[in-house]
Design a protein around this motif. Structure first.
Motif, PDB file in Angstrom:
ATOM      1  N   VAL A  23      -8.257   3.198  28.619  1.00 42.87           N
ATOM      2  CA  VAL A  23      -8.603   1.634  28.784  1.00 42.87           C
ATOM      3  C   VAL A  23      -9.322   1.500  30.029  1.00 42.87           C
ATOM      4  O   VAL A  23      -8.726   1.964  31.174  1.00 42.87           O
ATOM      5  N   ARG A  24     -10.282   0.714  30.006  1.00 43.21           N
ATOM      6  CA  ARG A  24     -11.038   0.688  31.385  1.00 43.21           C
ATOM      7  C   ARG A  24     -11.248  -1.066  31.742  1.00 43.21           C
ATOM      8  O   ARG A  24     -11.536  -1.650  30.625  1.00 43.21           O
ATOM      9  N   LYS A  25     -10.914  -1.196  33.013  1.00 34.91           N
ATOM     10  CA  LYS A  25     -10.902  -2.439  33.230  1.00 34.91           C
ATOM     11  C   LYS A  25     -12.040  -2.700  34.333  1.00 34.91           C
ATOM     12  O   LYS A  25     -12.275  -1.797  35.080  1.00 34.91           O
ATOM     13  N   LYS A  26     -13.075  -3.747  33.979  1.00 36.27           N
ATOM     14  CA  LYS A  26     -14.073  -4.008  34.923  1.00 36.27           C
ATOM     15  C   LYS A  26     -13.846  -5.546  35.259  1.00 36.27           C
ATOM     16  O   LYS A  26     -13.794  -6.392  34.350  1.00 36.27           O
ATOM     17  N   ILE A  27     -13.875  -5.415  36.732  1.00 36.32           N
ATOM     18  CA  ILE A  27     -13.917  -6.919  37.055  1.00 36.32           C
ATOM     19  C   ILE A  27     -15.582  -7.534  37.365  1.00 36.32           C
ATOM     20  O   ILE A  27     -16.172  -6.841  37.988  1.00 36.32           O
ATOM     21  N   LYS A  28     -15.925  -8.323  36.430  1.00 40.75           N
ATOM     22  CA  LYS A  28     -17.409  -8.709  36.436  1.00 40.75           C
ATOM     23  C   LYS A  28     -17.842  -9.708  37.401  1.00 40.75           C
ATOM     24  O   LYS A  28     -18.691  -9.525  37.970  1.00 40.75           O
ATOM     25  N   PHE A  35     -11.521  -5.633  29.434  1.00 39.83           N
ATOM     26  CA  PHE A  35     -10.779  -4.556  29.183  1.00 39.83           C
ATOM     27  C   PHE A  35     -11.765  -3.777  28.112  1.00 39.83           C
ATOM     28  O   PHE A  35     -12.043  -4.716  27.020  1.00 39.83           O
ATOM     29  N   GLU A  36     -12.070  -2.552  28.021  1.00 36.06           N
ATOM     30  CA  GLU A  36     -12.520  -1.875  26.834  1.00 36.06           C
ATOM     31  C   GLU A  36     -11.352  -0.494  26.704  1.00 36.06           C
ATOM     32  O   GLU A  36     -11.163  -0.014  27.391  1.00 36.06           O
ATOM     33  N   VAL A  37     -11.371  -0.542  25.282  1.00 37.70           N
ATOM     34  CA  VAL A  37     -10.073   0.627  24.846  1.00 37.70           C
ATOM     35  C   VAL A  37     -10.989   1.571  23.962  1.00 37.70           C
ATOM     36  O   VAL A  37     -11.809   1.075  22.941  1.00 37.70           O
ATOM     37  N   PHE A  38     -11.090   2.874  24.425  1.00 35.32           N
ATOM     38  CA  PHE A  38     -11.637   3.732  23.752  1.00 35.32           C
ATOM     39  C   PHE A  38     -10.789   4.869  23.110  1.00 35.32           C
ATOM     40  O   PHE A  38      -9.813   5.236  23.893  1.00 35.32           O
ATOM     41  N   ASP A  39     -10.913   5.616  22.351  1.00 34.47           N
ATOM     42  CA  ASP A  39     -10.372   7.006  21.704  1.00 34.47           C
ATOM     43  C   ASP A  39     -10.889   8.129  22.742  1.00 34.47           C
ATOM     44  O   ASP A  39     -11.829   7.826  23.281  1.00 34.47           O
ATOM     45  N   LEU A  40     -10.388   9.382  22.427  1.00 36.73           N
ATOM     46  CA  LEU A  40     -10.783  10.173  23.453  1.00 36.73           C
ATOM     47  C   LEU A  40     -12.278  10.784  23.000  1.00 36.73           C
ATOM     48  O   LEU A  40     -12.953  11.381  23.801  1.00 36.73           O
ATOM     49  N   SER A  41     -12.925  10.570  21.829  1.00 38.04           N
ATOM     50  CA  SER A  41     -14.093  10.805  21.441  1.00 38.04           C
ATOM     51  C   SER A  41     -14.838   9.608  22.201  1.00 38.04           C
ATOM     52  O   SER A  41     -16.256   9.854  21.853  1.00 38.04           O
ATOM     53  N   GLY A  42     -14.752   8.764  22.736  1.00 39.03           N
ATOM     54  CA  GLY A  42     -15.616   7.787  23.186  1.00 39.03           C
ATOM     55  C   GLY A  42     -15.761   6.473  22.197  1.00 39.03           C
ATOM     56  O   GLY A  42     -16.618   5.567  22.388  1.00 39.03           O
ATOM     57  N   ASN A  43     -15.084   6.306  21.216  1.00 40.77           N
ATOM     58  CA  ASN A  43     -15.332   5.158  20.381  1.00 40.77           C
ATOM     59  C   ASN A  43     -14.679   4.150  20.803  1.00 40.77           C
ATOM     60  O   ASN A  43     -13.683   4.293  20.960  1.00 40.77           O
ATOM     61  N   LEU A  44     -15.545   2.795  20.829  1.00 45.76           N
ATOM     62  CA  LEU A  44     -14.887   1.768  21.437  1.00 45.76           C
ATOM     63  C   LEU A  44     -13.904   1.316  19.948  1.00 45.76           C
ATOM     64  O   LEU A  44     -14.401   1.069  18.906  1.00 45.76           O
ATOM     65  N   LEU A  45     -12.839   0.946  20.361  1.00 41.47           N
ATOM     66  CA  LEU A  45     -11.777   0.421  19.494  1.00 41.47           C
ATOM     67  C   LEU A  45     -11.513  -1.050  19.665  1.00 41.47           C
ATOM     68  O   LEU A  45     -11.137  -1.757  18.534  1.00 41.47           O
ATOM     69  N   LEU A  46     -11.222  -1.394  20.965  1.00 41.68           N
ATOM     70  CA  LEU A  46     -10.689  -2.710  21.373  1.00 41.68           C
ATOM     71  C   LEU A  46     -11.409  -3.436  22.335  1.00 41.68           C
ATOM     72  O   LEU A  46     -11.728  -2.443  23.246  1.00 41.68           O
ATOM     73  N   GLN A  47     -11.685  -4.671  22.488  1.00 50.69           N
ATOM     74  CA  GLN A  47     -12.200  -5.129  23.559  1.00 50.69           C
ATOM     75  C   GLN A  47     -11.485  -6.519  24.157  1.00 50.69           C
ATOM     76  O   GLN A  47     -10.901  -6.937  23.351  1.00 50.69           O
ATOM     77  N   ILE A  48     -11.115  -6.751  25.439  1.00 57.08           N
ATOM     78  CA  ILE A  48     -10.349  -7.853  25.738  1.00 57.08           C
ATOM     79  C   ILE A  48     -11.234  -8.571  26.960  1.00 57.08           C
ATOM     80  O   ILE A  48     -11.386  -8.054  27.804  1.00 57.08           O
ATOM     81  N   ASP A  49     -11.150 -10.008  26.696  1.00 54.81           N
ATOM     82  CA  ASP A  49     -11.795 -10.566  27.996  1.00 54.81           C
ATOM     83  C   ASP A  49     -11.111 -11.949  28.154  1.00 54.81           C
ATOM     84  O   ASP A  49      -9.770 -11.954  27.495  1.00 54.81           O
ATOM     85  N   LEU A  57      -4.135 -18.671  32.350  1.00 59.45           N
ATOM     86  CA  LEU A  57      -4.237 -17.278  31.903  1.00 59.45           C
ATOM     87  C   LEU A  57      -4.312 -17.098  30.292  1.00 59.45           C
ATOM     88  O   LEU A  57      -3.430 -17.325  29.720  1.00 59.45           O
ATOM     89  N   LYS A  58      -5.307 -16.667  30.259  1.00 58.57           N
ATOM     90  CA  LYS A  58      -5.687 -16.617  28.685  1.00 58.57           C
ATOM     91  C   LYS A  58      -6.595 -15.261  28.473  1.00 58.57           C
ATOM     92  O   LYS A  58      -7.593 -15.053  29.290  1.00 58.57           O
ATOM     93  N   ARG A  59      -6.102 -14.539  27.615  1.00 55.48           N
ATOM     94  CA  ARG A  59      -6.847 -13.112  27.389  1.00 55.48           C
ATOM     95  C   ARG A  59      -7.127 -13.396  25.784  1.00 55.48           C
ATOM     96  O   ARG A  59      -5.939 -13.581  24.901  1.00 55.48           O
ATOM     97  N   VAL A  60      -8.167 -12.733  25.277  1.00 60.47           N
ATOM     98  CA  VAL A  60      -8.612 -12.649  23.859  1.00 60.47           C
ATOM     99  C   VAL A  60      -8.825 -11.007  23.658  1.00 60.47           C
ATOM    100  O   VAL A  60      -9.601 -10.615  24.070  1.00 60.47           O
TER     101      VAL A  60
END
Length: 192
Positions: A23-28, A35-49, A57-60
């Motif tokens: 899970v990678r978190k980037k403050i833009k 947040f972006e969620v990847f498996d170990l192969s680098g495939n994007l599975l989920l994203q949270i903004d 306080l709201k996240r989707v």
């Protein structure tokens, strides 16, 4: 454990084998983190903004195509750090999937309770989270059964660059979107 978000994705997200995620978190900018969620192969599975350091306080949580799966809303200006997770983009209380609540407002060790649906009036939580305040690493339990572990890879350099990383181990038959939602909620609670 039944999958909370299966209905919204239309596919199984509770695999029958252990799953490792990054899970990678980037403050833009000052008020936005992703947040972006990847498996170990680098495939994007989920994203949270959603916003950070603001009063709404709201996240989707979204699938890779950008369709909303879950909306998480936190209570502002409370000692108990209470969050509700709604299916899709709903904010209707009849559509609550789970509630996350701090076990005590003044605690030395991190102890968070998770109640399925809108049942936070129950005495015993369906899940509980334990960890230390010195790091964002924690473990998730269903009763006494360990269902997930989250390790925060913190470095001062990554923090200064606005990029943080987590390693998540999700045990078999556990909904990884649920675990990622808990990670995002705890990260939001621990953000100064």
């Amino acid at each position: 454990m039944r999958s909370l978000l299966l209905v919204w994705l239309g596919k199984a997200i509770a695999p029958l084998y252990p799953l490792e995620l990054i899970v990678r978190k980037k403050i833009k900018k000052l008020s936005n983190a992703q947040f972006e969620v990847f498996d170990l192969s680098g495939n994007l599975l989920l994203q949270i903004d959603g916003g950070v350091w603001n009063f709404q306080l709201k996240r989707v949580l979204r699938d890779p195509a950008g369709f909303p799966i879950l909306t998480m809303r936190g209570k502002v200006l409370t000692l108990w750090h209470k969050w509700k997770a709604h299916a899709g983009e709903s904010t209707d209380d009849s559509n609550v999937l789970f509630t996350v609540k701090q076990s005590h407002p003044l605690q030395i060790k991190k102890a968070i309770n998770v109640f399925l649906t809108n049942s936070s009036k129950k005495k015993e939580p369906d899940f509980h989270i334990t960890g230390a305040y010195t790091s964002l690493s924690f473990k998730v339990y269903e009763g006494r059964r360990l269902i997930a572990e989250v390790k925060h890879s913190f470095t001062l350099e990554s923090f200064c660059k606005g990029k943080e990383k987590y390693r998540v181990k999700v045990y078999p038959e556990v909904d990884y979107a649920f675990i990622v939602a808990l990670l995002v909620i705890l990260d939001e609670n621990d953000t100064p």
